[in-house]
Motif scaffolding. Structure first.
Motif, short mmCIF file in Angstrom:
data_model
loop_
_atom_site.label_atom_id
_atom_site.label_comp_id
_atom_site.label_asym_id
_atom_site.label_seq_id
_atom_site.Cartn_x
_atom_site.Cartn_y
_atom_site.Cartn_z
N LYS A 1 -18.93 44.60 18.96
CA LYS A 1 -20.19 44.44 19.68
C LYS A 1 -21.01 45.71 19.71
O LYS A 1 -22.23 45.69 19.49
CB LYS A 1 -19.90 43.96 21.11
N GLU B 1 -29.34 38.56 23.96
CA GLU B 1 -29.49 39.78 24.77
C GLU B 1 -29.77 40.99 23.89
O GLU B 1 -30.50 41.91 24.28
CB GLU B 1 -28.24 40.00 25.61
N ASN C 1 -24.20 41.19 25.44
CA ASN C 1 -23.06 40.30 25.24
C ASN C 1 -23.33 39.21 24.20
O ASN C 1 -22.39 38.62 23.68
CB ASN C 1 -22.67 39.64 26.57
N THR C 2 -24.60 38.94 23.93
CA THR C 2 -24.96 37.89 22.99
C THR C 2 -26.07 38.39 22.07
O THR C 2 -26.72 39.41 22.33
CB THR C 2 -25.47 36.63 23.72
N ARG C 3 -26.31 37.64 21.00
CA ARG C 3 -27.41 38.00 20.09
C ARG C 3 -28.75 37.90 20.79
O ARG C 3 -29.67 38.67 20.50
CB ARG C 3 -27.41 37.07 18.88
N GLY D 1 -16.37 41.61 22.50
CA GLY D 1 -17.68 41.00 22.25
C GLY D 1 -17.61 39.66 21.57
O GLY D 1 -18.38 39.39 20.64
N THR D 2 -16.74 38.79 22.03
CA THR D 2 -16.55 37.49 21.37
C THR D 2 -17.82 36.64 21.40
O THR D 2 -18.05 35.84 20.49
CB THR D 2 -15.40 36.72 22.02
N ARG D 3 -18.64 36.84 22.42
CA ARG D 3 -19.87 36.02 22.51
C ARG D 3 -20.92 36.41 21.48
O ARG D 3 -21.91 35.69 21.30
CB ARG D 3 -20.45 36.11 23.92
N MET D 4 -20.72 37.55 20.79
CA MET D 4 -21.65 37.92 19.73
C MET D 4 -21.43 37.05 18.49
O MET D 4 -22.28 37.02 17.59
CB MET D 4 -21.46 39.39 19.36
N LYS D 5 -20.27 36.36 18.43
CA LYS D 5 -19.94 35.52 17.27
C LYS D 5 -20.03 36.34 15.98
O LYS D 5 -20.69 35.96 15.02
CB LYS D 5 -20.88 34.32 17.19
#
Length: 453
Positions: free
Chosen positions: A25, A234, A230-232, A16-20
């Motif tokens: 994730k 989303e 995948n992101t905050r 989940g790297t795109r969650m920063k």
């Protein structure tokens, strides 16, 4: 369906790297519950009480989140990322135990519904060997298409490989799958990595099963079911969908909501029929609201029980341990923590009640507080039935106010008050005639002196 055994493989090894985020994730929250726990709730509801959890980063925390929902969990570490089929086979030992049904789901799809998983299991019970869960997105571009013929799923065609005709198909691959348990491992073991990326793709099961003459079918589920996080951004979108589902369920069950889009629920919120929820209310975890209660606007609750026909707010805060009995009242700018408010008791405004019991029909005046903390320990305040506590009173715990007692406004009560007694705990008022003139002159002179400096 209940007689069929079921294993659910939850794939939760993504970083989940795109969650920063340092947090895995699948441990990010929706409605106060980790994403992966939402998935676990759905699969257990569909009878998949045995779970094989495939993990990577943060394995122990991910396992704990799932075990809180389903105790029958085995954990399998995925040390390499070689495709979805490779991830499923990380749980080989669990699959080999022998189940009638094997469900494969993703740990980052929190909106999957029990009904969708039950539908897939029903197809297995009817004789299918492989069931692929498909959906119809508003725009299918970028998704693999489900190629069907005479009710049989023939292939999953990635868009880059699809013909112009196949690209017109609206039913797309959702990634979720159900396999007949007795043939699951043989199908998975026949998947190769003979592709451009050198990975083992679970979708290849479809053509392998067809080649072996096994039954492969597709079912259609709501697009919400396959939404991955995948992101905050989303995550927030999924939260909004979940909240809308809950709001609709509440209203269909008989709860009145004046502005449902402004009310936010937790994953475990329980509200009985004929309750009324005004705008701008937030429910944290562990809240129950009984039949007929009225919750006015701008309230926040967590770990609280609200009794039948109770009246709360506006601008009230109920903290963990707050227990409001039938027909009680907690009004505006009142905070209640670890306290029982008895039947018909009233705490109408501007009050803090912590670590206390309030008897039936008691009345707590504006600005009254229980002084429950001495800097080291919490202490109990006991207020009996039909007690009247006047405004701006401080009850210094531990202290007990007997039934039918009366506490005068502005009092500081440090000793027990017997039943039917009247308690004063304040200095006697004195009048100093003309003293205001003297004070004004003194204060004015001090102000001028300060300016001169």
């Amino acid at each position: 369906m209940t007689s069929r055994s079921c294993l659910t493989v939850i794939l939760a090894a993504g970083e989940g790297t795109r969650m920063k985020s340092e947090l895995p994730k699948v441990l990010h929250m929706i409605a106060g519950l980790p994403i992966v726990a939402h998935v676990a709730k759905a699969v257990t509801g569909a009878g998949g009480s045995d779970i094989a959890l495939v993990v990577g980063k943060g394995a122990e925390k991910v396992e704990a989140a799932v075990r809180a929902i389903a105790p029958n969990v085995t954990v399998h570490e995925q040390t390499e990322r070689l495709g979805t089929a490779h991830a499923v086979l990380a749980a080989r030992d669990a699959i080999a135990r022998g189940y009638d049904d094997v469900l494969v789901v993703f740990g980052d799809t929190p909106l999957i519904e029990t009904a969708a998983l039950a539908q897939a299991r029903a197809k297995l019970a009817d004789g299918a060997d492989v069931v692929v869960m498909g959906f119809r997105p508003a725009g299918p571009n970028g998704y693999g298409r489900l190629i069907e013929k005479d009710g049989r799923l023939m292939a999953i065609r990635e868009e880059k490989d699809a013909s112009a005709e196949e690209k017109q198909i609206g039913l797309c691959n959702g990634g979720l799958m159900a396999l007949r348990g007795k043939s699951a491992l043989s199908l998975l073991d026949r998947i190769t990595n003979n592709n451009a990326n050198g990975e083992y793709y679970l979708t290849d099961v479809v053509e392998i099963a067809n080649a072996g003459g096994q039954s492969v079918v597709a079912i259609e589920i709501s697009p919400d079911n396959v939404i991955g996080i995948n992101t905050r951004a989303e995550l927030a979108e999924a939260e909004a969908i979940w909240q809308n589902r809950m709001r609709r369920d509440m209203m269909m069950a008989g709860v009145t909501m004046h502005a449902p889009e402004t009310v936010f629920f937790s994953h475990d919120t329980l509200v009985e029929s004929d309750a009324i929820l005004e705008p701008n209310i937030v429910f944290g975890p562990g809240v129950t609201v009984a039949r007929g209660a009225v919750i006015h606007a701008f309230c926040y609750f967590e770990g609280a029980k609200i009794g039948a026909n109770a009246n709360v707010g506006p601008f009230a805060r109920l903290r963990p341990g707050a227990d409001l009995a039938e027909k009680s009242k907690v009004g505006n700018f009142v905070e209640v923590k670890n306290a029982v408010v008895g039947i018909g008791a009233k705490v109408n405004h501007l009050t803090y009640i912590g670590d206390a019991t309030i008897g039936a029909a008691a009345n707590i005046g504006a600005g009254a507080i229980t002084c429950n903390y001495d800097g080291y320990n919490k202490h109990l305040t006991e207020i009996g039935a039909n007690v009247f506590v006047g405004s701006n009173t401080s009850l210094v715990a531990p202290v007990k106010i007997g039934d039918n007692a009366y506490v005068a406004s502005g009092s500081v009560i440090t000793a027990n008050v017997p039943a039917d007694a009247l308690a004063f705990g304040r200095a006697r008022q004195e009048i100093k005639e003309g003293r205001a003139i003297e004070l004004r002159a003194r204060y004015a002179a001090a102000k001028l002196a300060k300016k001169a400096d």
